[in-house]
Design a protein around this motif. Structure first.
Motif, short mmCIF file in Angstrom:
data_model
loop_
_atom_site.label_atom_id
_atom_site.label_comp_id
_atom_site.label_asym_id
_atom_site.label_seq_id
_atom_site.Cartn_x
_atom_site.Cartn_y
_atom_site.Cartn_z
N GLY A 249 0.82 -1.21 0.00
CA GLY A 249 0.00 0.00 0.00
C GLY A 249 0.85 1.26 0.00
N ALA A 250 1.94 1.27 0.77
CA ALA A 250 2.81 2.44 0.80
C ALA A 250 3.48 2.67 -0.55
CB ALA A 250 3.87 2.27 1.90
N LEU A 251 3.93 1.61 -1.21
CA LEU A 251 4.53 1.75 -2.54
C LEU A 251 3.51 2.29 -3.54
CD1 LEU A 251 6.70 -1.50 -2.88
CD2 LEU A 251 7.52 0.86 -2.78
N LEU A 252 2.30 1.80 -3.46
CA LEU A 252 1.25 2.27 -4.36
C LEU A 252 0.99 3.76 -4.17
CD1 LEU A 252 -0.65 1.04 -6.50
CD2 LEU A 252 -2.35 0.77 -4.69
N ALA A 253 0.87 4.19 -2.92
CA ALA A 253 0.64 5.61 -2.63
C ALA A 253 1.82 6.45 -3.10
CB ALA A 253 0.40 5.81 -1.14
N ALA A 254 3.05 5.96 -2.92
CA ALA A 254 4.24 6.71 -3.34
C ALA A 254 4.29 6.88 -4.85
CB ALA A 254 5.49 6.00 -2.84
N ILE A 255 3.93 5.83 -5.59
CA ILE A 255 3.94 5.92 -7.06
C ILE A 255 2.91 6.92 -7.55
CG2 ILE A 255 3.49 4.61 -9.17
CD1 ILE A 255 4.65 2.15 -7.71
N VAL A 256 1.69 6.87 -6.97
CA VAL A 256 0.66 7.84 -7.35
C VAL A 256 1.09 9.25 -6.96
CG1 VAL A 256 -1.73 8.53 -6.98
CG2 VAL A 256 -1.16 6.11 -7.20
N GLY A 257 1.73 9.39 -5.81
CA GLY A 257 2.21 10.70 -5.38
C GLY A 257 3.26 11.27 -6.32
N PHE A 258 4.16 10.41 -6.79
CA PHE A 258 5.16 10.89 -7.75
C PHE A 258 4.51 11.32 -9.05
CE2 PHE A 258 8.00 10.23 -11.31
CZ PHE A 258 9.11 10.96 -10.92
N ALA B 278 10.64 13.19 -6.66
CA ALA B 278 10.93 11.97 -5.92
C ALA B 278 10.76 12.17 -4.42
CB ALA B 278 12.35 11.51 -6.22
N TRP B 279 11.07 13.38 -3.93
CA TRP B 279 10.95 13.62 -2.51
C TRP B 279 9.50 13.55 -2.04
CZ3 TRP B 279 14.38 12.86 0.91
CH2 TRP B 279 15.72 13.08 0.63
N SER B 280 8.58 13.98 -2.88
CA SER B 280 7.17 13.86 -2.52
C SER B 280 6.78 12.40 -2.39
CB SER B 280 6.30 14.54 -3.59
OG SER B 280 6.56 15.92 -3.65
N ALA B 281 7.24 11.57 -3.33
CA ALA B 281 6.94 10.14 -3.26
C ALA B 281 7.53 9.52 -2.00
CB ALA B 281 7.47 9.43 -4.50
#
Length: 362
Positions: free
Chosen positions: A253-262, A268-271
């Motif tokens: 779930g964290a990886l998924l949120a990070a990819i959508v955030g990027f 990259a820092w936002s992700a």
């Protein structure tokens, strides 16, 4: 002179284990709904008894429970199928964009991009691309298997609800017949105790973890909304669902949120910060909230939990990861009953309070 029983050799034990694993995988389409329905009937045992005390027949209770489960599944699919499908379709392009960004932090996700490309091409029908092999659909990636195995999953859900209806409507018939098969009073009493203990432990675990996951989903949805991610409620639902899978669900779930955030902010820092936010919230839940609410009554070996989840993910895919911990709880309760298997139960988790009073293993 009593006849001595021959102990099995290690070779015989190994062959038995190999055959058992093969059978579990071979019969997974039938065993998954059967096990899920049986566990569900044990969890619903207190509800069934309460309904009986109010004069509600078991058949009506079973119908109401199964009808509510079916309606909840339909509402969930109707509400979240479109945003989740859109996310699944856009995910490979998001990861490709992340890979092409000239940033050292983005380069660490290069392998994730390769997996997404393989998934996209597998769904498109390109057979010349090597892909990860999983159960149900051979020579397909994990994402492709989720898409192509949807009819099988739907059939398993329907079969689970039907089996659950018959188990709940039968009331205590199954338990009574099981007790009648026992040869003496001691065994009959032990059987009743086992069924009651399993139902109690499963109710404590699943009831508590459902409430905890619901709160976690709300908090993560609010956090993703504060970050400005699209469809933040979807991430709340994803967090609620994935957190039933220990360890692996939070990371995914964290990886998924990070990819959508990027993809949303193109930095990259936002992700990284979104990933850290998600993991921080799940860590607080896992390290403080869950131990306080559940672990005082149910303590399992974390390493055994992780191995169990990985094993059932291997043989039973996504559904196996969800029911792995309830099966582990059931196995521990069963192993707690005999002095010869109690050391194994102690390895799986902390000793049962009753056996602590009895002085531990005999």
């Amino acid at each position: 002179m009593p006849k001595q029983t021959r102990k099995p050799t290690w070779a015989e034990i190994g062959i038995f284990l190999c055959i058992s694993v093969f059978f579990l995988e071979w019969a997974s389409d039938f065993l998954i709904p059967l096990v899920a329905a049986f566990l569900g009937s044990l969890i619903l045992r207190p509800v069934q008894r309460k309904a009986m005390s109010l004069g509600i027949p078991n058949g009506i209770t079973a119908f109401l429970v199964c009808f509510a489960a079916g309606v909840a599944i339909v509402i969930a699919v109707w509400t979240f199928s479109n945003p989740i499908s859109q996310l699944v379709n856009d995910l490979p392009a998001m990861i490709n964009e992340l890979r092409n960004t000239p940033n050292a932090a983005a380069e660490t996700l290069d392998k994730i991009g390769d997996a997404a490309e393989a998934a996209q091409e597998a769904v498109a029908g390109k057979e010349d691309v090597p892909a990860m092999e999983v159960k149900v659909v051979e020579n397909s990636s994990f994402l492709g298997s989720l898409v192509t195995s949807a009819p099988v999953l739907l059939g398993q859900i329907v079969l689970t609800i039907v089996l659950l209806f018959f188990l709940v409507s039968s009331g205590s018939t199954f338990e009574r017949k099981l007790v009648e098969c026992m040869p003496n009073f001691a065994n009959k009493r032990a059987t009743v105790q086992i069924v009651q203990t399993v139902a109690q432990k499963l109710g404590q675990y699943l009831g508590g973890i459902t409430l905890i996951n619901l709160g976690l989903g709300v908090v993560i949805g609010l956090a993703m909304a504060a970050w400005g991610l699209p469809n933040p409620y979807m991430f709340g639902v994803i967090a609620f669902t994935l957190n039933f899978v220990p360890y692996i669900g939070a990371i995914f779930g964290a990886l998924l949120a990070a990819i959508v955030g990027f993809n949303e902010f193109h930095t990259a820092w936002s992700a990284i910060l979104i990933f850290a936010t998600y993991m921080a919230l799940t860590s607080i839940e896992g390290q403080f909230v869950t131990p306080y609410i559940i672990s005082n009554r149910l303590k399992l070996n974390p390493a055994v939990v992780f191995i169990t989840v990985a094993f059932f993910a291997w043989i039973w895919s996504v559904v196996g990861m969800v029911i792995a911990v309830p099966l582990l709880i059931t196995a521990k309760v069963l192993l707690d009953q005999s002095p010869s298997t109690r050391p194994i139960a102690l390895f799986l988790g902390e000793a049962n309070e009753q056996f602590k009073k009895d002085g531990g293993a005999a």
